[in-house]
Design a protein around this motif. Structure first.
Motif, mmCIF file in Angstrom:
data_model
loop_
_atom_site.group_PDB
_atom_site.id
_atom_site.type_symbol
_atom_site.label_atom_id
_atom_site.label_comp_id
_atom_site.label_asym_id
_atom_site.label_seq_id
_atom_site.Cartn_x
_atom_site.Cartn_y
_atom_site.Cartn_z
ATOM 1 N N HIS A 62 0.848 -1.193 0.000
ATOM 2 C CA HIS A 62 0.000 0.000 0.000
ATOM 3 C C HIS A 62 0.884 1.243 0.000
ATOM 4 C CE1 HIS A 62 -3.429 -2.402 0.407
ATOM 5 N NE2 HIS A 62 -3.610 -2.368 1.718
ATOM 6 N N THR A 63 0.260 2.391 -0.188
ATOM 7 C CA THR A 63 0.951 3.648 0.060
ATOM 8 C C THR A 63 0.772 3.993 1.535
ATOM 9 O OG1 THR A 63 -0.977 5.037 -0.398
ATOM 10 C CG2 THR A 63 0.402 4.426 -2.284
ATOM 11 N N GLU A 64 1.603 4.877 2.039
ATOM 12 C CA GLU A 64 1.457 5.289 3.435
ATOM 13 C C GLU A 64 0.135 6.015 3.650
ATOM 14 O OE1 GLU A 64 4.800 7.333 5.075
ATOM 15 O OE2 GLU A 64 6.260 5.906 4.283
ATOM 16 N N LYS A 65 -0.357 6.707 2.608
ATOM 17 C CA LYS A 65 -1.659 7.369 2.694
ATOM 18 C C LYS A 65 -2.773 6.352 2.912
ATOM 19 C CE LYS A 65 -2.314 11.861 0.524
ATOM 20 N NZ LYS A 65 -2.731 12.582 -0.692
ATOM 21 N N ASP A 66 -2.673 5.198 2.215
ATOM 22 C CA ASP A 66 -3.679 4.144 2.368
ATOM 23 C C ASP A 66 -3.718 3.646 3.804
ATOM 24 O OD1 ASP A 66 -4.314 4.232 -0.323
ATOM 25 O OD2 ASP A 66 -2.876 2.671 -0.865
ATOM 26 N N VAL A 67 -2.546 3.447 4.379
ATOM 27 C CA VAL A 67 -2.467 2.950 5.757
ATOM 28 C C VAL A 67 -3.034 3.984 6.723
ATOM 29 C CG1 VAL A 67 -0.926 2.190 7.601
ATOM 30 C CG2 VAL A 67 -0.462 1.524 5.236
ATOM 31 N N THR A 68 -2.645 5.245 6.541
ATOM 32 C CA THR A 68 -3.141 6.322 7.409
ATOM 33 C C THR A 68 -4.659 6.428 7.314
ATOM 34 O OG1 THR A 68 -1.083 7.558 7.133
ATOM 35 C CG2 THR A 68 -3.002 8.786 7.915
ATOM 36 N N ARG A 69 -5.182 6.290 6.108
ATOM 37 C CA ARG A 69 -6.627 6.367 5.911
ATOM 38 C C ARG A 69 -7.338 5.235 6.660
ATOM 39 N NH1 ARG A 69 -6.449 6.299 0.702
ATOM 40 N NH2 ARG A 69 -6.104 8.541 0.584
ATOM 41 N N ALA A 70 -6.766 4.049 6.627
ATOM 42 C CA ALA A 70 -7.351 2.915 7.343
ATOM 43 C C ALA A 70 -7.338 3.161 8.849
ATOM 44 C CB ALA A 70 -6.587 1.638 7.014
ATOM 45 N N LEU A 71 -6.222 3.683 9.363
ATOM 46 C CA LEU A 71 -6.124 3.971 10.795
ATOM 47 C C LEU A 71 -7.141 5.021 11.223
ATOM 48 C CD1 LEU A 71 -2.235 4.043 11.232
ATOM 49 C CD2 LEU A 71 -3.804 2.189 11.836
ATOM 50 N N SER A 145 -6.104 15.263 -7.549
ATOM 51 C CA SER A 145 -6.935 15.356 -6.345
ATOM 52 C C SER A 145 -8.296 14.697 -6.565
ATOM 53 C CB SER A 145 -7.114 16.821 -5.943
ATOM 54 O OG SER A 145 -7.767 17.558 -6.963
ATOM 55 N N VAL A 146 -8.855 14.848 -7.779
ATOM 56 C CA VAL A 146 -10.138 14.212 -8.078
ATOM 57 C C VAL A 146 -9.972 12.698 -8.122
ATOM 58 C CG1 VAL A 146 -11.940 13.926 -9.823
ATOM 59 C CG2 VAL A 146 -11.047 16.204 -9.316
ATOM 60 N N LYS A 147 -8.904 12.235 -8.741
ATOM 61 C CA LYS A 147 -8.630 10.790 -8.778
ATOM 62 C C LYS A 147 -8.549 10.226 -7.370
ATOM 63 C CE LYS A 147 -5.999 10.577 -13.133
ATOM 64 N NZ LYS A 147 -4.664 10.315 -13.712
ATOM 65 N N GLU A 148 -7.866 10.971 -6.509
ATOM 66 C CA GLU A 148 -7.688 10.522 -5.117
ATOM 67 C C GLU A 148 -9.032 10.433 -4.396
ATOM 68 O OE1 GLU A 148 -5.557 9.527 -1.537
ATOM 69 O OE2 GLU A 148 -5.029 9.486 -3.669
ATOM 70 N N ILE A 149 -9.890 11.450 -4.566
ATOM 71 C CA ILE A 149 -11.189 11.452 -3.896
ATOM 72 C C ILE A 149 -12.058 10.303 -4.384
ATOM 73 C CG2 ILE A 149 -13.399 12.696 -3.759
ATOM 74 C CD1 ILE A 149 -11.322 13.664 -1.786
ATOM 75 N N LEU A 150 -12.092 10.077 -5.678
ATOM 76 C CA LEU A 150 -12.898 8.978 -6.231
ATOM 77 C C LEU A 150 -12.384 7.634 -5.727
ATOM 78 C CD1 LEU A 150 -13.394 10.195 -9.927
ATOM 79 C CD2 LEU A 150 -14.960 10.430 -7.992
ATOM 80 N N PHE A 151 -11.065 7.507 -5.649
ATOM 81 C CA PHE A 151 -10.472 6.271 -5.151
ATOM 82 C C PHE A 151 -10.821 6.054 -3.679
ATOM 83 C CE2 PHE A 151 -6.836 4.282 -2.933
ATOM 84 C CZ PHE A 151 -6.846 3.036 -3.542
ATOM 85 N N VAL A 152 -10.676 7.118 -2.896
ATOM 86 C CA VAL A 152 -10.990 7.038 -1.466
ATOM 87 C C VAL A 152 -12.453 6.656 -1.250
ATOM 88 C CG1 VAL A 152 -11.301 8.434 0.610
ATOM 89 C CG2 VAL A 152 -9.203 8.636 -0.707
ATOM 90 N N GLU A 184 -13.272 14.516 1.606
ATOM 91 C CA GLU A 184 -12.848 13.284 2.273
ATOM 92 C C GLU A 184 -13.373 13.242 3.713
ATOM 93 O OE1 GLU A 184 -8.777 10.738 3.279
ATOM 94 O OE2 GLU A 184 -8.713 12.455 1.909
ATOM 95 N N TYR A 185 -13.351 14.379 4.384
ATOM 96 C CA TYR A 185 -13.865 14.451 5.762
ATOM 97 C C TYR A 185 -15.368 14.164 5.795
ATOM 98 C CZ TYR A 185 -14.816 16.462 10.393
ATOM 99 O OH TYR A 185 -15.220 16.654 11.693
ATOM 100 N N LEU A 186 -16.094 14.710 4.835
ATOM 101 C CA LEU A 186 -17.531 14.468 4.737
ATOM 102 C C LEU A 186 -17.817 12.980 4.595
ATOM 103 C CD1 LEU A 186 -20.535 15.157 4.125
ATOM 104 C CD2 LEU A 186 -19.833 15.615 1.776
ATOM 105 N N ILE A 187 -17.075 12.327 3.708
ATOM 106 C CA ILE A 187 -17.281 10.892 3.480
ATOM 107 C C ILE A 187 -16.923 10.096 4.731
ATOM 108 C CG2 ILE A 187 -16.514 8.913 2.103
ATOM 109 C CD1 ILE A 187 -16.049 10.978 -0.191
ATOM 110 N N GLU A 188 -15.805 10.445 5.367
ATOM 111 C CA GLU A 188 -15.389 9.751 6.590
ATOM 112 C C GLU A 188 -16.451 9.841 7.676
ATOM 113 O OE1 GLU A 188 -11.756 11.509 7.809
ATOM 114 O OE2 GLU A 188 -10.499 10.373 6.419
ATOM 115 N N GLN A 189 -16.990 11.047 7.873
ATOM 116 C CA GLN A 189 -17.984 11.263 8.922
ATOM 117 C C GLN A 189 -19.243 10.430 8.667
ATOM 118 O OE1 GLN A 189 -17.972 13.226 11.825
ATOM 119 N NE2 GLN A 189 -15.781 13.303 11.450
ATOM 120 N N CYS A 190 -19.684 10.417 7.430
ATOM 121 C CA CYS A 190 -20.909 9.678 7.097
ATOM 122 C C CYS A 190 -20.706 8.176 7.234
ATOM 123 C CB CYS A 190 -21.367 10.023 5.682
ATOM 124 S SG CYS A 190 -21.965 11.712 5.490
#
Length: 358
Positions: A62-71, A145-152, A184-190
């Motif tokens: 994974h990327t470190e961003k992927d791991v941080t996102r999971a945490l 940034s759009v690619k990242e949001i869609l992926f997330v 990303e914060y909106l999606i995380e919260q929901c």
């Protein structure tokens, strides 16, 4: 079809996985997030439980961003707590105890589906929603940034986004001018509250835009204020086994945003509600706060002064009633037998007095 018996041949070293995680959390989480959490459980059994984000990233490619996102996801779900140093560097991960995770002292942070508008903050006119063409979609999707949001988003929701879902997300970024971090914060919260529908997220996005929220800082400040009031109400009413319903959240928003009462005054109104009618009632608490608003109550001392005035007026009313009864009895004893004596209903007198004070 025959039943299947699950058994093992050997007694290998094992990692304990709580049943609650499997029953309540694993089925709703992204598979890669589950891998990270299981790996953390495994690391707890290692003689030297020290590792880095890059170690986990290398382990799962994974990327470190992927791991941080999971945490961060598991932190939102309250299955772990992330610890940072003064330089905002991750220095520790504390796995939560499943037996105490939902104890009453842990404040809940429900996301309102359609937050009521603040009367002092007029709603902003939202940009018209238009259908993006294939060429426009392709052009917008070239942005990293759009690619990242869609992926997330696909990772969080666990499925490939369809055209309607992509159109909504691009509307937030392109028309509403939301920053990628805010989306990303909106999606995380929901997702943390098990709201997995993009349409639900779209309602939140529209309400934020109407309230002038455009950045991550704006959203966090708005939610923090709302959450403090919600927790104050839950604590005062003794609500610890559930989140507040949408109708109840609207009351809390009204008290804090429209009537502009502090958490302390809101909690006091809830406490008085329990003392007076011995049950939870948002309507009754609302009537108390409306009355306080009319009397310009802003502090606890203001409440004490108003209560003292009420008690004094009540005592005078009762005293006047008793004097009238004594006069009537004295008149009857004096020989006016045909005089119709008055009777006094003290509960009715109290209700009348309350209506005059309010």
């Amino acid at each position: 079809m025959a039943d299947i018996l699950l058994k093992r041949d050997s007694t290998l070293a094992a990692t304990y996985v709580p049943n609650t995680f499997i029953d309540e959390y694993m089925t709703h989480a992204d598979g890669e997030f589950v891998k990270i959490y299981l790996y953390l459980l495994r690391c707890m059994n290692h003689p030297d439980p020290m590792f880095s984000i890059s170690d986990i990233a290398d382990k799962f490619d994974h990327t470190e961003k992927d791991v941080t996102r999971a945490l961060k996801y598991w932190e939102k779900m309250r299955l772990l707590r992330l610890e940072f140093n003064g330089q905002e560097e991750l220095t520790g991960i504390c796995l939560s105890d499943f037996t105490s995770r939902n104890m009453p002292h842990a404040p809940q942070t429900p996301m309102p589906a359609e937050p009521a508008a603040d009367k002092k903050t007029p709603k902003r006119t939202l940009p018209e929603r238009t259908e993006y063409s294939r060429n426009q979609l392709a052009l917008l999707s070239e942005s990293e940034s759009v690619k990242e949001i869609l992926f997330v988003t696909e990772r969080y929701l666990g499925h490939t986004l369809n055209n309607t879902e992509i159109q909504m997300i691009l509307y937030w970024l392109d028309k509403l001018k939301f920053s990628p971090s805010l989306v990303e914060y909106l999606i995380e919260q929901c997702v943390a509250k098990n709201h997995m529908s993009i349409r639900y997220m779209d309602k939140i996005a529209l309400s934020w835009a109407e309230s002038g929220i455009r950045t991550l800082t704006d959203a966090k400040q708005a939610l923090q204020t709302h959450d403090h009031a919600v927790y104050a109400v839950q604590k005062a009413f003794g609500i610890s086994n559930r989140t507040l319903a949408q109708a109840e959240l609207k009351f809390v928003h009204k008290w804090s945003k429209e009537l502009h009462f502090s958490d302390e005054i809101i909690a006091l109104a809830c406490e008085k509600t329990i003392l007076r009618i011995h049950q939870i009632s948002f309507d009754y608490a609302d009537s108390i706060l409306q009355n306080w608003k009319q009397h310009n109550v802003r502090t606890v001392n203001d409440v004490k002064l108003l209560d003292a005035q009420y008690q004094e007026a009540k005592a005078k009313k009762v005293s006047a009633g008793k004097a009238a009864i004594r006069t009537a009895k004295g008149t009857a004893a004096g020989g006016f037998a045909n005089f119709s004596q008055r009777t006094y209903n003290y509960e009715e007198l109290e209700r009348e007095l309350l209506s005059q004070i309010r």
